[in-house]
Write a protein that holds these residues in place. Structure first.
Motif, mmCIF file in Angstrom:
data_model
loop_
_atom_site.group_PDB
_atom_site.id
_atom_site.type_symbol
_atom_site.label_atom_id
_atom_site.label_comp_id
_atom_site.label_asym_id
_atom_site.label_seq_id
_atom_site.Cartn_x
_atom_site.Cartn_y
_atom_site.Cartn_z
ATOM 1 N N UNK A 20 0.788 -1.653 -0.452
ATOM 2 C CA UNK A 20 -0.260 -0.093 0.310
ATOM 3 C C UNK A 20 0.916 1.226 0.106
ATOM 4 N N UNK A 21 1.859 1.242 0.864
ATOM 5 C CA UNK A 21 3.029 1.703 0.740
ATOM 6 C C UNK A 21 3.620 2.051 -0.257
ATOM 7 N N UNK A 22 3.804 1.828 -1.033
ATOM 8 C CA UNK A 22 4.499 1.481 -2.542
ATOM 9 C C UNK A 22 3.394 2.403 -3.322
ATOM 10 N N UNK A 23 2.536 1.019 -3.161
ATOM 11 C CA UNK A 23 1.034 1.860 -4.288
ATOM 12 C C UNK A 23 1.396 3.029 -4.428
ATOM 13 N N UNK A 24 1.194 4.156 -3.092
ATOM 14 C CA UNK A 24 1.093 5.580 -2.833
ATOM 15 C C UNK A 24 1.872 6.124 -4.001
ATOM 16 N N UNK A 25 3.251 5.317 -4.312
ATOM 17 C CA UNK A 25 4.116 6.505 -5.315
ATOM 18 C C UNK A 25 4.054 5.635 -6.528
ATOM 19 N N UNK A 26 2.947 4.639 -6.568
ATOM 20 C CA UNK A 26 2.906 4.451 -8.172
ATOM 21 C C UNK A 26 3.952 3.451 -8.215
ATOM 22 N N UNK A 27 4.279 2.548 -7.048
ATOM 23 C CA UNK A 27 4.769 1.346 -7.073
ATOM 24 C C UNK A 27 4.199 -0.122 -7.703
ATOM 25 N N UNK A 28 4.763 -0.760 -8.165
ATOM 26 C CA UNK A 28 3.619 -1.637 -8.736
ATOM 27 C C UNK A 28 4.656 -2.966 -8.519
ATOM 28 N N UNK A 30 8.986 -4.646 -8.818
ATOM 29 C CA UNK A 30 10.125 -4.148 -8.806
ATOM 30 C C UNK A 30 10.916 -3.543 -10.129
ATOM 31 N N UNK A 31 9.988 -3.169 -10.957
ATOM 32 C CA UNK A 31 10.958 -2.411 -12.040
ATOM 33 C C UNK A 31 10.292 -1.204 -11.442
ATOM 34 N N UNK A 32 9.740 -0.949 -11.686
ATOM 35 C CA UNK A 32 8.365 0.779 -10.852
ATOM 36 C C UNK A 32 9.606 1.001 -9.694
ATOM 37 N N UNK A 33 9.873 -0.265 -8.757
ATOM 38 C CA UNK A 33 11.330 0.558 -7.797
ATOM 39 C C UNK A 33 12.830 1.039 -8.272
ATOM 40 N N UNK A 34 12.722 0.501 -8.827
ATOM 41 C CA UNK A 34 14.411 0.672 -9.637
ATOM 42 C C UNK A 34 14.110 2.032 -10.406
ATOM 43 N N UNK A 35 12.910 2.101 -11.008
ATOM 44 C CA UNK A 35 12.751 3.624 -11.432
ATOM 45 C C UNK A 35 12.519 4.691 -10.185
ATOM 46 N N UNK A 36 12.608 4.903 -9.156
ATOM 47 C CA UNK A 36 11.953 5.571 -8.356
ATOM 48 C C UNK A 36 13.137 5.831 -7.306
ATOM 49 N N UNK A 232 -2.606 1.645 -19.494
ATOM 50 C CA UNK A 232 -2.011 1.760 -18.123
ATOM 51 C C UNK A 232 -0.851 1.945 -18.369
ATOM 52 N N UNK A 233 -0.751 2.619 -19.219
ATOM 53 C CA UNK A 233 0.722 3.463 -19.466
ATOM 54 C C UNK A 233 2.104 2.742 -18.834
ATOM 55 N N UNK A 234 2.941 3.027 -18.329
ATOM 56 C CA UNK A 234 3.885 2.679 -18.732
ATOM 57 C C UNK A 234 3.362 1.278 -17.462
ATOM 58 N N UNK A 235 3.012 1.302 -16.283
ATOM 59 C CA UNK A 235 2.801 -0.180 -15.497
ATOM 60 C C UNK A 235 2.531 -1.044 -16.400
ATOM 61 N N UNK A 236 1.580 -1.163 -17.465
ATOM 62 C CA UNK A 236 1.514 -2.582 -18.864
ATOM 63 C C UNK A 236 2.620 -2.954 -19.052
ATOM 64 N N UNK A 237 3.505 -2.322 -19.240
ATOM 65 C CA UNK A 237 4.812 -2.551 -20.102
ATOM 66 C C UNK A 237 5.398 -2.387 -19.554
ATOM 67 N N UNK A 238 5.535 -2.253 -18.155
ATOM 68 C CA UNK A 238 6.690 -2.840 -17.225
ATOM 69 C C UNK A 238 6.226 -4.222 -17.202
ATOM 70 N N UNK A 239 4.822 -4.378 -16.399
ATOM 71 C CA UNK A 239 4.661 -6.414 -16.295
ATOM 72 C C UNK A 239 5.045 -6.887 -17.697
ATOM 73 N N UNK A 240 4.909 -6.819 -18.681
ATOM 74 C CA UNK A 240 4.486 -7.198 -20.191
ATOM 75 C C UNK A 240 6.729 -8.308 -19.510
ATOM 76 N N UNK A 241 7.432 -6.381 -19.521
ATOM 77 C CA UNK A 241 8.908 -6.861 -19.441
ATOM 78 C C UNK A 241 8.755 -7.554 -18.587
#
Length: 322
Positions: A20-28, A30-36, A232-241
Motif C-alpha cells: 500500500x505504501x509503494x502503491x501511494x508512490x505508483x510502485x507496483x 520491482x521495475x517500478x521500484x528501480x525507477x523511483x 495502463x501506461x508504463x505499468x502495463x509495459x513494465x509488467x510485460x517486460x
C-alpha cells in the motif's frame, strides 16, 4: 521483474502494508521500484508509524534486485553451457524439428506467431504430448480453454475415446496426461504467482528425476498481456517486460524449453504483424510465423527471428492438421 503482490509469500516484509505504501508512490513492481528515487522513498517511509518495517521492506527489495544480477561470464563459458546443457526437445512434428535443427531448444524462449487456426495450439499440444511421452513433465498455462486431452490422445496414437482402448493403451495415455500439468490462467498476476511458485519448486528440487520439468507452454501469452497494455501506461509495459524476464530466467537457469503463442494484428502498411509491440519483440530467442491457407492442411512456417538462422527462411508442414 515481479509485481510486488507476487513476492509476499516468499518475502514477508513485502506485506500488504508495504504494498500500500509503494502503491501511494505508483510502485507496483520491482521495475517500478528501480525507477523511483530511493532517497525520496526512504524519506517518505520515515514519516510513517511503521517506518522501521517499511525501511526493512525497501532493503529487502534491494536485496531481491541484487540477487537478480547474473554472474559475469565470458563468451566461451556461454558457448560451453549452450553445447553441454541445452538439448533439443522434439515437437513431435518431423517437419518442424528438421526446420529448427532438432526442435525446441532448452534454455530458450520460442514464440509462435500467427492468426487464429494457423496451428499454434496444435504445435503446443503436439509438443506437450511428445515431451510427456518421454517421461518428462510439462507445465501448460492455458489462457483460452484451448487445452484438449482428446488431441493429446490423438498425438500419442490412441483413440480419442479413453475407454475404447486396451489396458496398455489406456495406461500409456494416462501416464502422458499425468505428466502434463495444466493450469487455466486468466490474468497476468495469476501467471506471475504460478511462475514464481514453479521457480521455488525448481530451486528446492521438489521435482523428482522422473518428473523433471523440461517444457513450459503459455498458450497464449498475448491473451494475458494485451489487456494490461490498454490505457495502463508504463505499468502495463513494465509488467510485460517482467513476464519476459521471468520466463527467460526460468528457461536459462533450469534448462527448460519455453514455448509461447502470440496472435497477429494489422500493421500500418496493411500487413499483419505480431501483437505486443516493439517492447516485446526482443524477448523471444526464436520467433516463428505460422500461416495456413483456408481449408488447407498445410502449415507454412517462416522465421521472424532466430539466433543461428536467417530471417525469412520458410518451410511447410502437413503433420499438424491430420
Amino acid at each position: 521483474m515481479a509485481p510486488l503482490n507476487s513476492l509476499e509469500n516468499e518475502y514477508p516484509l513485502i506485506d500488504s502494508n508495504f504494498q500500500t505504501f509503494c502503491a501511494s508512490h505508483a510502485i507496483y513492481s520491482v521495475e517500478d521500484f528501480l525507477l523511483h528515487d530511493l532517497d525520496a522513498l526512504l524519506t517518505s517511509a520515515a514519516k510513517h508509524s511503521t517506518s522501521q518495517r517499511l525501511k526493512q521492506g525497501i532493503h529487502q527489495l534491494l536485496s531481491i534486485v541484487d540477487a537478480l544480477h547474473p554472474p559475469l561470464i565470458n563468451g566461451l563459458q556461454l558457448l560451453e553451457d549452450f553445447e553441454r546443457n541445452k538439448e533439443f526437445l522434439s515437437t513431435g512434428c518431423e517437419g518442424i524439428d528438421a526446420f529448427l535443427g532438432g526442435g525446441l531448444r532448452e534454455g530458450q524462449l520460442t514464440e509462435l506467431v500467427g492468426p487464429s487456426s494457423s496451428g499454434k495450439t496444435q504445435v503446443c499440444l503436439m509438443s506437450a504430448s511428445t515431451v510427456a511421452k518421454h517421461k518428462c513433465s510439462v507445465i501448460y498455462l492455458d489462457t483460452g480453454n484451448s487445452f484438449s486431452p482428446q488431441r493429446i490422445a490423438h498425438f500419442v496414437g490412441q483413440s480419442s475415446d479413453y475407454f475404447s482402448g486396451n489396458q496398455a493403451d489406456r495406461r500409456l495415455l494416462q501416464n502422458v496426461l499425468d505428466r502434463i500439468i495444466c493450469y487455466p490462467v486468466f490474468d497476468v498476476y495469476q501467471m506471475f504467482d504460478l511462475l514464481h511458485q514453479l521457480k521455488i519448486n525448481l530451486r528446492s528440487k521438489i521435482a523428482k528425476s522422473d518428473r523433471l520439468v523440461q517444457l513450459l507452454i503459455v498458450d497464449s501469452i498475448s491473451s494475458l498481456i494485451t489487456p494490461i497494455l490498454r490505457g495502463s501506461g508504463p505499468q502495463g509495459h513494465a509488467l510485460m517486460v517482467s513476464v519476459g524476464f521471468l520466463l527467460k530466467k526460468l528457461a536459462h537457469e533450469h534448462n527448460i524449453a519455453v514455448l509461447v503463442t502470440n496472435h497477429v494484428v494489422g500493421g500500418e502498411d496493411g500487413n499483419s504483424k505480431p501483437a505486443l509491440g516493439e517492447s516485446w519483440k526482443s524477448v523471444p530467442h526464436v520467433r516463428l510465423l505460422l500461416s495456413r491457407e483456408c481449408g488447407g492442411n498445410a502449415c507454412n512456417i517462416s522465421i521472424i527471428k532466430h539466433p543461428a538462422m536467417a530471417s525469412g527462411r520458410t518451410a511447410t508442414s502437413t503433420r499438424l492438421f491430420v
